[in-house]
Design an enzyme around this catalytic site. Sequence first.
Site, PDB file in Angstrom:
ATOM      1  N   CYS A  37      -1.198   6.301   0.696  1.00  0.00           N
ATOM      2  CA  CYS A  37      -0.475   5.050   0.639  1.00  0.00           C
ATOM      3  C   CYS A  37      -1.482   3.831   0.840  1.00  0.00           C
ATOM      4  O   CYS A  37      -1.868   3.514   1.907  1.00  0.00           O
ATOM      5  CB  CYS A  37       0.774   5.140   1.726  1.00  0.00           C
ATOM      6  SG  CYS A  37       1.589   3.534   1.710  1.00  0.00           S
TER       7      CYS A  37
ATOM      8  N   CYS B  82      -0.060   0.979   3.099  1.00  0.00           N
ATOM      9  CA  CYS B  82      -0.248   1.253   4.567  1.00  0.00           C
ATOM     10  C   CYS B  82      -1.785   1.360   4.941  1.00  0.00           C
ATOM     11  O   CYS B  82      -2.068   0.926   6.213  1.00  0.00           O
ATOM     12  CB  CYS B  82       0.571   2.564   4.946  1.00  0.00           C
ATOM     13  SG  CYS B  82       2.106   2.547   4.693  1.00  0.00           S
TER      14      CYS B  82
END
Length: 175
Positions: free
Chosen positions: A135, A138
Site C-alpha cells: 500500500c 500507507c
Amino acid sequence: MVSLEVVRSELADAHKDTRLNLSAVLEGGSLTPEQRWGTAVACAFAARNERLKEAILNEAKQALGDKATPVIEDARAAASLMAMNNVFYRFRHMIGKESYATKRAGLRMNRLAQVLTNKVDFELVCLAVSAINGCEMCIQSHEKVVLEGGLSEEHVHDAVRIASVIHAAAVGLES
C-alpha cells in the site's frame, strides 16, 4: 516449540539466500531489539505462514524477555489494522476517484492511538507490514510519521529489509 533455526533449515536450497538473510536482518542494524522483533512478529503475521510465525514469536519472546508481551501485542494489532487499512487505502489510491477519497472511511482504528509500546515504533511496524501488503499511500504516511518522530531513513530501511525477508521466507516455506 519451533525455533527459527529449524524453520531456516526447512528452506530448500533454492532459498539459500533467504535462509542466510533471515539470520542477517534479525541481528544488529539500527533498530532496537523491540523495533526489530516487533517488526518481525508483525510481518510474520502478515506473511501468514504458521511455522514461521510460531518461530518468530518464540525467538521474540526469548530475545525480549519481560518486554515481549507489549511488543508482541502491538505487532499483532499492527498486522491486523494494516490488513484492513492497506486494502482500503490501496483501493482508494488505485481507483483514483475524488468521490471515494472524500468519503468517510468509517473504519475503527482506535488501537493506532492506544499503543502499548510507543507511537513511533508502532508506526514503524505498520510501515513494514504496509510494505508487505503493497500500500503506497500507507507506506508514505507511516514513513512521514516515523521520520517526524525522530527515527531515520536507516531505521525505515532496516524495518523494510526485515519485512522483505520475512515475506520471502514465508513464500519459500510454502514452495
